[in-house]
Scaffold this motif. Structure first.
Motif, PDB file in Angstrom:
ATOM      1  N   VAL A  18      -0.735-112.066  -2.498  1.00 38.19           N
ATOM      2  CA  VAL A  18      -1.812-111.126  -2.164  1.00 38.19           C
ATOM      3  C   VAL A  18      -1.799-110.745  -0.691  1.00 38.19           C
ATOM      4  CG1 VAL A  18      -3.446-113.059  -1.937  1.00 38.19           C
ATOM      5  CG2 VAL A  18      -4.301-110.733  -2.205  1.00 38.19           C
ATOM      6  N   GLU A  19      -1.550-111.693   0.204  1.00 40.67           N
ATOM      7  CA  GLU A  19      -1.599-111.354   1.631  1.00 40.67           C
ATOM      8  C   GLU A  19      -0.419-110.497   2.042  1.00 40.67           C
ATOM      9  OE1 GLU A  19      -4.278-111.749   3.055  1.00 40.67           O
ATOM     10  OE2 GLU A  19      -5.179-113.173   1.652  1.00 40.67           O
ATOM     11  N   GLN A  20       0.762-110.803   1.510  1.00 40.66           N
ATOM     12  CA  GLN A  20       1.963-110.045   1.879  1.00 40.66           C
ATOM     13  C   GLN A  20       1.916-108.613   1.343  1.00 40.66           C
ATOM     14  OE1 GLN A  20       1.828-113.041   0.503  1.00 40.66           O
ATOM     15  NE2 GLN A  20       3.320-114.444   1.403  1.00 40.66           N
ATOM     16  N   ILE A  21       1.386-108.434   0.143  1.00 40.35           N
ATOM     17  CA  ILE A  21       1.434-107.125  -0.506  1.00 40.35           C
ATOM     18  C   ILE A  21       0.178-106.299  -0.256  1.00 40.35           C
ATOM     19  CG2 ILE A  21       1.621-105.934  -2.733  1.00 40.35           C
ATOM     20  CD1 ILE A  21       3.335-108.282  -3.719  1.00 40.35           C
ATOM     21  N   LEU A  22      -0.995-106.933  -0.321  1.00 41.20           N
ATOM     22  CA  LEU A  22      -2.257-106.207  -0.149  1.00 41.20           C
ATOM     23  C   LEU A  22      -2.920-106.482   1.207  1.00 41.20           C
ATOM     24  CD1 LEU A  22      -3.887-106.654  -3.686  1.00 41.20           C
ATOM     25  CD2 LEU A  22      -2.172-105.000  -2.936  1.00 41.20           C
ATOM     26  N   GLY A  23      -3.045-107.762   1.562  1.00 41.20           N
ATOM     27  CA  GLY A  23      -3.755-108.122   2.781  1.00 41.20           C
ATOM     28  C   GLY A  23      -3.172-107.494   4.032  1.00 41.20           C
ATOM     29  N   ASP A  24      -1.863-107.525   4.164  1.00 47.22           N
ATOM     30  CA  ASP A  24      -1.205-106.956   5.347  1.00 47.22           C
ATOM     31  C   ASP A  24      -1.467-105.459   5.439  1.00 47.22           C
ATOM     32  OD1 ASP A  24       0.411-106.660   7.573  1.00 47.22           O
ATOM     33  OD2 ASP A  24       2.264-106.599   6.434  1.00 47.22           O
ATOM     34  N   LEU A  25      -1.432-104.783   4.300  1.00 52.44           N
ATOM     35  CA  LEU A  25      -1.670-103.336   4.279  1.00 52.44           C
ATOM     36  C   LEU A  25      -3.110-103.014   4.680  1.00 52.44           C
ATOM     37  CD1 LEU A  25       0.056-100.865   3.585  1.00 52.44           C
ATOM     38  CD2 LEU A  25      -0.826-100.988   1.248  1.00 52.44           C
ATOM     39  N   ILE A  26      -4.057-103.784   4.161  1.00 50.84           N
ATOM     40  CA  ILE A  26      -5.465-103.590   4.510  1.00 50.84           C
ATOM     41  C   ILE A  26      -5.677-103.794   6.001  1.00 50.84           C
ATOM     42  CG2 ILE A  26      -7.787-104.550   4.217  1.00 50.84           C
ATOM     43  CD1 ILE A  26      -6.865-105.277   1.306  1.00 50.84           C
ATOM     44  N   CYS A  27      -5.070-104.846   6.552  1.00 47.13           N
ATOM     45  CA  CYS A  27      -5.191-105.153   7.982  1.00 47.13           C
ATOM     46  C   CYS A  27      -4.642-104.020   8.832  1.00 47.13           C
ATOM     47  CB  CYS A  27      -4.458-106.453   8.288  1.00 47.13           C
ATOM     48  SG  CYS A  27      -4.573-106.976  10.017  1.00 47.13           S
ATOM     49  N   ARG A  28      -3.513-103.454   8.453  1.00 49.55           N
ATOM     50  CA  ARG A  28      -2.923-102.352   9.215  1.00 49.55           C
ATOM     51  C   ARG A  28      -3.843-101.131   9.176  1.00 49.55           C
ATOM     52  NH1 ARG A  28       3.010-103.038   9.865  1.00 49.55           N
ATOM     53  NH2 ARG A  28       3.553-105.055   8.962  1.00 49.55           N
ATOM     54  N   GLY A  29      -4.451-100.896   8.025  1.00 51.42           N
ATOM     55  CA  GLY A  29      -5.378 -99.779   7.908  1.00 51.42           C
ATOM     56  C   GLY A  29      -6.599 -99.965   8.795  1.00 51.42           C
ATOM     57  N   GLU A  30      -7.142-101.177   8.806  1.00 53.82           N
ATOM     58  CA  GLU A  30      -8.322-101.457   9.624  1.00 53.82           C
ATOM     59  C   GLU A  30      -8.029-101.262  11.104  1.00 53.82           C
ATOM     60  OE1 GLU A  30      -9.267-105.405   8.404  1.00 53.82           O
ATOM     61  OE2 GLU A  30     -10.546-104.745   6.724  1.00 53.82           O
ATOM     62  N   GLN A  31      -6.805-101.544  11.521  1.00 55.77           N
ATOM     63  CA  GLN A  31      -6.430-101.402  12.926  1.00 55.77           C
ATOM     64  C   GLN A  31      -6.477 -99.946  13.403  1.00 55.77           C
ATOM     65  OE1 GLN A  31      -2.623-103.347  13.118  1.00 55.77           O
ATOM     66  NE2 GLN A  31      -3.513-105.407  13.127  1.00 55.77           N
ATOM     67  N   VAL A  32      -6.361 -99.010  12.450  1.00 50.63           N
ATOM     68  CA  VAL A  32      -6.440 -97.590  12.818  1.00 50.63           C
ATOM     69  C   VAL A  32      -7.722 -96.956  12.267  1.00 50.63           C
ATOM     70  CG1 VAL A  32      -3.951 -97.300  13.021  1.00 50.63           C
ATOM     71  CG2 VAL A  32      -5.042 -96.921  10.799  1.00 50.63           C
ATOM     72  N   GLY A  33      -8.678 -97.788  11.896  1.00 47.46           N
ATOM     73  CA  GLY A  33      -9.985 -97.293  11.479  1.00 47.46           C
ATOM     74  C   GLY A  33     -10.095 -96.811  10.048  1.00 47.46           C
ATOM     75  N   LEU A  34      -9.143 -97.192   9.193  1.00 43.23           N
ATOM     76  CA  LEU A  34      -9.179 -96.768   7.795  1.00 43.23           C
ATOM     77  C   LEU A  34      -9.721 -97.886   6.909  1.00 43.23           C
ATOM     78  CD1 LEU A  34      -5.777 -94.880   7.369  1.00 43.23           C
ATOM     79  CD2 LEU A  34      -8.063 -93.892   7.549  1.00 43.23           C
ATOM     80  N   LYS A  35     -10.689 -97.551   6.102  1.00 38.35           N
ATOM     81  CA  LYS A  35     -11.236 -98.510   5.147  1.00 38.35           C
ATOM     82  C   LYS A  35     -10.656 -98.217   3.773  1.00 38.35           C
ATOM     83  CE  LYS A  35     -15.613 -99.240   7.579  1.00 38.35           C
ATOM     84  NZ  LYS A  35     -15.219-100.595   8.029  1.00 38.35           N
ATOM     85  N   ALA A  36     -10.447 -99.271   2.987  1.00 37.69           N
ATOM     86  CA  ALA A  36      -9.874 -99.140   1.651  1.00 37.69           C
ATOM     87  C   ALA A  36     -10.674-100.031   0.702  1.00 37.69           C
ATOM     88  CB  ALA A  36      -8.399 -99.528   1.674  1.00 37.69           C
ATOM     89  N   PRO A  37     -11.855 -99.574   0.271  1.00 40.23           N
ATOM     90  CA  PRO A  37     -12.728-100.427  -0.528  1.00 40.23           C
ATOM     91  C   PRO A  37     -12.133-100.885  -1.855  1.00 40.23           C
ATOM     92  CG  PRO A  37     -13.540 -98.153  -0.453  1.00 40.23           C
ATOM     93  CD  PRO A  37     -12.477 -98.277   0.580  1.00 40.23           C
ATOM     94  N   LEU A  38     -11.419-100.029  -2.539  1.00 42.29           N
ATOM     95  CA  LEU A  38     -10.836-100.428  -3.828  1.00 42.29           C
ATOM     96  C   LEU A  38      -9.692-101.419  -3.619  1.00 42.29           C
ATOM     97  CD1 LEU A  38     -10.788 -97.010  -5.718  1.00 42.29           C
ATOM     98  CD2 LEU A  38     -12.398 -98.896  -5.999  1.00 42.29           C
ATOM     99  N   LEU A  39      -8.839-101.151  -2.647  1.00 45.31           N
ATOM    100  CA  LEU A  39      -7.744-102.058  -2.338  1.00 45.31           C
ATOM    101  C   LEU A  39      -8.286-103.401  -1.859  1.00 45.31           C
ATOM    102  CD1 LEU A  39      -4.634-102.266  -2.178  1.00 45.31           C
ATOM    103  CD2 LEU A  39      -4.816-101.530   0.209  1.00 45.31           C
ATOM    104  N   SER A  40      -9.351-103.364  -1.072  1.00 51.84           N
ATOM    105  CA  SER A  40      -9.971-104.596  -0.574  1.00 51.84           C
ATOM    106  C   SER A  40     -10.586-105.397  -1.722  1.00 51.84           C
ATOM    107  CB  SER A  40     -11.048-104.266   0.461  1.00 51.84           C
ATOM    108  OG  SER A  40     -10.465-103.656   1.603  1.00 51.84           O
ATOM    109  N   ALA A  41     -11.171-104.708  -2.693  1.00 50.45           N
ATOM    110  CA  ALA A  41     -11.739-105.394  -3.854  1.00 50.45           C
ATOM    111  C   ALA A  41     -10.642-106.126  -4.631  1.00 50.45           C
ATOM    112  CB  ALA A  41     -12.446-104.393  -4.760  1.00 50.45           C
ATOM    113  N   ALA A  42      -9.487-105.490  -4.769  1.00 53.35           N
ATOM    114  CA  ALA A  42      -8.362-106.131  -5.465  1.00 53.35           C
ATOM    115  C   ALA A  42      -7.898-107.363  -4.700  1.00 53.35           C
ATOM    116  CB  ALA A  42      -7.215-105.136  -5.619  1.00 53.35           C
ATOM    117  N   ALA A  43      -7.863-107.273  -3.374  1.00 55.43           N
ATOM    118  CA  ALA A  43      -7.428-108.407  -2.554  1.00 55.43           C
ATOM    119  C   ALA A  43      -8.405-109.572  -2.678  1.00 55.43           C
ATOM    120  CB  ALA A  43      -7.288-107.976  -1.096  1.00 55.43           C
ATOM    121  N   VAL A  44      -9.706-109.290  -2.619  1.00 50.24           N
ATOM    122  CA  VAL A  44     -10.710-110.349  -2.752  1.00 50.24           C
ATOM    123  C   VAL A  44     -10.613-110.992  -4.132  1.00 50.24           C
ATOM    124  CG1 VAL A  44     -13.185-110.833  -2.857  1.00 50.24           C
ATOM    125  CG2 VAL A  44     -12.284-109.355  -1.063  1.00 50.24           C
ATOM    126  N   HIS A  45     -10.434-110.179  -5.142  1.00 45.13           N
ATOM    127  CA  HIS A  45     -10.279-110.679  -6.515  1.00 45.13           C
ATOM    128  C   HIS A  45      -9.129-111.688  -6.600  1.00 45.13           C
ATOM    129  CE1 HIS A  45     -10.199-110.540 -10.912  1.00 45.13           C
ATOM    130  NE2 HIS A  45      -8.905-110.277 -10.851  1.00 45.13           N
TER     131      HIS A  45
END
Length: 205
Positions: free
Chosen positions: A166-193
């Motif tokens: 999960v961290e390599q495939i989803l978490g890293d992508l979410i983190c990169r998005g947050e660094q440029v101000g992009l939120k990804a609620p659906l992707l984040s929900a999948a990561a938390v799941h």
């Protein structure tokens, strides 16, 4: 993409060649890896797109094996595109606990898939390389195909009670998005799941 960045810091980007492998496999309980279908694509190339002597030599060598090998002048973009498909298929099937066809057949399923995929494409376009229009169109079709049995390897691992990346495939992508101000609620929900799932299997060991 973290491995490229780590290697570049240690050995410099000039010592790296990009590669994107697409193949459907499953890990059996005995540790053996089974290829699910004969389709495979093995692309490689210089990260800057140049046709160098070393990449031509590598290509000549790789053509000696029947593994779908091909030289790509846009390998860096293809690597980002693979991450889009990997993250999209993984997040969609794991969060919804079903195959592409099962999700498409459910009310709201296609809309969910398109919205989650759009989040991923937006992040990659901002932090990596913008995917081609043809790739995005094909990904949309592939992830919403009626009756498709397609599922991610991460989903198959989840069903088997194995650990998931999960961290390599989803978490890293979410983190990169947050660094440029992009939120990804659906992707984040999948990561938390999937993090909840990982915590459960860790506690049971």
């Amino acid at each position: 993409m973290q491995h490229l960045e780590a290697l570049a810091r240690r050995f410099s980007t000039n010592n790296l060649i990009g590669c994107a492998l697409k193949v459907a496999t499953i890990l059996e309980n005995d540790g053996s890896i089974v290829q699910l279908n004969p389709l495979q694509d093995f692309a490689y190339g210089e990260l800057d797109g140049k046709t160098t002597a070393r990449i031509k030599a590598l290509d000549r060598f790789m053509q000696g094996a029947s593994i779908g090998a091909r030289l790509s002048p846009v390998i860096h973009r293809e690597m980002w595109e693979k991450w889009i498909l990997l993250a999209g298929l993984g997040a969609i099937t794991c969060l919804m606990r079903g195959t592409v066809g099962e999700i498409e057949a459910t009310e709201g399923g296609t809309s969910f898939v398109m919205n989650l995929l759009a989040e991923i494409v937006a992040i990659v376009a901002a932090v990596g390389e913008t995917p081609s229009t043809d790739f995005v169109k094909e990904a949309q079709q592939q992830l919403t195909r009626k009756g498709s049995p397609l599922a991610s390897s991460m989903f198959r691992d989840l069903l088997s009670g194995r650990d998931v990346e999960v961290e390599q495939i989803l978490g890293d992508l979410i983190c990169r998005g947050e660094q440029v101000g992009l939120k990804a609620p659906l992707l984040s929900a999948a990561a938390v799941h999937l993090r909840v799932y990982r915590n459960k299997i860790a506690a049971s060991r």
